[in-house]
Design a protein around this motif. Structure first.
Motif, PDB file in Angstrom:
ATOM      1  N   CYS A  99      10.644  41.744 -80.020  1.00 34.53           N
ATOM      2  CA  CYS A  99      10.679  43.022 -80.737  1.00 34.53           C
ATOM      3  C   CYS A  99      10.490  42.770 -82.231  1.00 34.53           C
ATOM      4  N   HIS A 122      11.428  44.436 -84.598  1.00 31.53           N
ATOM      5  CA  HIS A 122      12.518  44.910 -85.451  1.00 31.53           C
ATOM      6  C   HIS A 122      13.431  43.752 -85.837  1.00 31.53           C
ATOM      7  N   MET A 123      14.185  43.220 -84.855  1.00 25.74           N
ATOM      8  CA  MET A 123      15.083  42.117 -85.194  1.00 25.74           C
ATOM      9  C   MET A 123      15.014  40.984 -84.182  1.00 25.74           C
ATOM     10  N   GLY A 124      13.971  40.987 -83.367  1.00 29.24           N
ATOM     11  CA  GLY A 124      13.726  39.804 -82.551  1.00 29.24           C
ATOM     12  C   GLY A 124      14.291  39.787 -81.143  1.00 29.24           C
ATOM     13  N   CYS A 125      14.872  40.880 -80.648  1.00 25.99           N
ATOM     14  CA  CYS A 125      15.314  40.891 -79.246  1.00 25.99           C
ATOM     15  C   CYS A 125      14.083  40.896 -78.329  1.00 25.99           C
ATOM     16  N   CYS A 173      13.084  48.091 -76.048  1.00 29.68           N
ATOM     17  CA  CYS A 173      14.008  47.085 -76.569  1.00 29.68           C
ATOM     18  C   CYS A 173      15.451  47.500 -76.320  1.00 29.68           C
ATOM     19  N   CYS A 195      18.098  46.355 -77.669  1.00 27.18           N
ATOM     20  CA  CYS A 195      19.037  46.200 -78.798  1.00 27.18           C
ATOM     21  C   CYS A 195      19.227  47.486 -79.582  1.00 27.18           C
ATOM     22  N   HIS A 196      18.124  48.086 -80.073  1.00 27.73           N
ATOM     23  CA  HIS A 196      18.275  49.315 -80.851  1.00 27.73           C
ATOM     24  C   HIS A 196      17.286  50.382 -80.422  1.00 27.73           C
ATOM     25  N   GLY A 197      16.661  50.165 -79.252  1.00 28.21           N
ATOM     26  CA  GLY A 197      15.886  51.243 -78.643  1.00 28.21           C
ATOM     27  C   GLY A 197      14.446  51.403 -79.078  1.00 28.21           C
ATOM     28  N   SER A 198      13.874  50.450 -79.821  1.00 25.23           N
ATOM     29  CA  SER A 198      12.448  50.595 -80.146  1.00 25.23           C
ATOM     30  C   SER A 198      11.631  50.583 -78.859  1.00 25.23           C
ATOM     31  N   PRO A 217      13.692  51.822 -84.311  1.00 23.42           N
ATOM     32  CA  PRO A 217      13.518  51.433 -85.693  1.00 23.42           C
ATOM     33  C   PRO A 217      12.358  50.484 -85.996  1.00 23.42           C
TER      34      PRO A 217
HETATM   35 FE1  FES Z   1      14.415  45.687 -81.036  1.00 23.66          FE
HETATM   36 FE2  FES Z   1      16.217  46.224 -82.916  1.00 23.66          FE
HETATM   37  S1  FES Z   1      15.654  44.302 -82.133  1.00 23.66           S
HETATM   38  S2  FES Z   1      15.027  47.582 -81.766  1.00 23.66           S
END
Ligand code: FES
Length: 503
Positions: free
Chosen positions: A459, A461-464, A477, A479-482, A494
């Motif tokens: 991802c 965003h932050m790598g999940c 994703c 983690c935060h729903g992207s 995000p």
């Molecule tokens: Fe994927 Fe934050 S790591 S939405």
């Protein structure tokens, strides 16, 4: 049983005009980022007050969460009042109830003012259980209603023909067509000097007395005030939100039943949850909207199963044989159940956020618009700052905070160890999977024409690690729903950058 079109009933039955893409530098008084209910209502209210407003939307207006909701306009936000009283006291709980009730009046007045038809209907709302272990929770919620003077009743039966042990009814709630509401407001905004752009994704913000929203494909909007109404804030301001928002996906199917709809809106607190409401189609026929099957985004196995579970339930309970529509949506939850609406941090006076509406984005979005309009115009909260994003909610929701951080931490590590199951050759058309290439996980989607799309499943965003959603054919994703298209383009943040394509 037929499964119908893969589209939202609201989107199918509304027609927005198209707006152009912005790729130049421009200036305005207020820049609203996000063309859903919170963003458009804010832009509408500020335009009415004479502000120069520019609204930008990354996709198409109303095609984010607002177009994929159940569109219940209610103060009955599941079970909440007993919890709000014990966490914050009666005053906060009462403000929350009254704020939500005012949103029903607001929609009614707007319908009159704009001479439109939002299909607004007043209905009682029920939250119910059929499980012995949940009966006490319903009774406690009813006690909270009594303390707050909320009109309603504790019931052993409901008009809806489903098995129930206990239900709490709230009077004078409403349902409507959310996109007809947005359509009428956008027409007002553009005819009163407001500027609206679609396909215009915000990437970052340069803070300052005049803040500048930088656009992904070039260009920028410089404004005195910036309102971030993008569901999950695309710009995090030093991590304030990532640990404080939990993300869940839920599903809706819609079809006709031979039974007469008994009126009312319903939601169960059992697991899996179920939600029911009705809508009238163009021919005056009643459509039953059956919702539920919520789970953390990007988790679980086949997403298609969630739809089929709902279809089976609607068939067995209400004899629905044909489903014309099915859709899903994503919801964000705060740590302490209250929305995040207001100045994004104490330090920044001209950047505002509206998020964490849980599953109640219709009342949440309108409440947000009213609150942010008041903050911009008068510098004062309408709701005694109960939704202030800078509140100390981590103390009230320490369990949720810890759980959320553990979940994200787990995803960051375990996602990378995921096992792969099929080779590219073994994938059927319309199927996706992951392979390892030089030790890295690669997402493969073989489309219906046999073309293979390869993306790096990290991802942006932050790598999940993103997971395949077989119902929507997207990479989601946990983690935060992207969410990203099968070919990697970002749909919802995000994240603002696409997944890397792989050769
Ligand atoms: Fe994927 Fe934050 S790591 S939405």
């Amino acid at each position: 049983m037929s499964t119908g079109k893969h589209e939202s009933y609201w989107i199918e039955t509304s027609a927005f005009q198209n707006y152009e893409k912005l790729q130049e530098d421009t200036e305005t008084e207020v820049c609203v980022v996000g063309g859903g209910i919170a963003g458009i209502t804010t832009a509408y209210l500020l335009t009415k007050k004479g502000y120069k407003v520019t609204l930008i939307e990354a996709l198409k207006l109303g095609h984010g969460t607002t177009g994929y909701t159940t569109a219940k306009l209610t103060a009955q936000h599941d079970l909440i009042y007993d919890q709000l009283i014990s966490k914050f006291g009666e005053e906060t709980a009462r403000i929350h109830y009254e704020a939500a009730m005012e949103t029903i009046d607001f929609v009614r007045e707007t319908e009159k003012e704009l001479q439109a038809d939002f299909q607004l209907s007043v209905e009682p709302a029920y939250v119910f259980t059929d499980e012995e272990k949940n009966v006490r929770k319903i009774e406690k919620e009813w006690n909270a209603y009594k303390k707050l003077g909320i009109p309603g009743a504790l019931e052993d039966e409901m008009p809806l023909p489903v098995s129930v042990q206990k239900a709490v009814r709230m009077e004078n709630q409403a349902q409507f067509h959310p996109l007809r509401f947005l359509q009428a407001m956008t027409a007002y905004i553009s005819s009163h000097g407001g500027r609206i752009y679609e396909d215009t994704r915000a990437e970052t913000i340069e803070e300052g007395e005049l803040a500048t929203v930088k656009l992904k494909d070039g260009g920028s909007v410089t404004a005195k005030h910036v309102v971030i109404a993008t569901h999950f804030p695309f710009y995090d301001f030093k991590g304030a939100y990532f640990a404080r928002l939990e993300v869940a996906r839920s599903y809706i199917v819609a079809g006709k039943s031979p039974l007469a709809y008994p009126g009312g809106m319903y939601i169960s607190i059992d697991s899996p949850s179920r939600s029911v409401r009705s809508a009238q189609d163009e021919n005056g026929d009643t459509i039953w909207l059956i919702g539920g099957e919520g789970h953390r985004t990007g988790k679980g196995s086949s997403m298609k199963e969630h739809y089929s579970n709902l279809r089976n339930w609607g068939h067995s309970e209400f004899d629905i044989g044909e489903y014309e529509y099915n859709w899903s949506s994503e919801d964000f939850m705060s740590l302490d159940q209250l929305f995040y609406i207001g100045r994004i941090t104490k330090r920044t006076q001209n950047l505002y956020v509206a998020t964490a509406f849980r599953k109640w984005g219709m009342s949440g979005g309108i409440t947000a618009a009213k609150e942010i309009t008041s903050l911009i115009e008068k510098g004062k909260s309408l709701y005694n700052d109960i939704y202030d994003p800078a509140r100390q909610d981590a103390l009230k929701g320490i369990g949720s905070l810890a759980k959320n951080m553990v979940e994200v931490g787990k995803e960051l590590v375990s996602g990378k160890l995921e096992k792969t199951e099929k080779t590219i050759e073994e994938l059927d058309r319309g199927e996706a999977g992951k392979i390892r290439q030089n030790g890295k996980l690669i997402g493969i989607y073989k489309d219906n024409e046999g073309t293979v799309h390869k993306v790096d499943t990290t991802c942006t965003h932050m790598g999940c690690e993103v997971h395949w959603n077989d119902a929507e054919t997207t990479w989601d994703c946990p983690c935060h729903g992207s969410r990203f298209r099968a070919s990697g383009e970002v749909i919802e943040g995000p994240a603002v950058k696409d997944l890397k394509k792989v050769d």
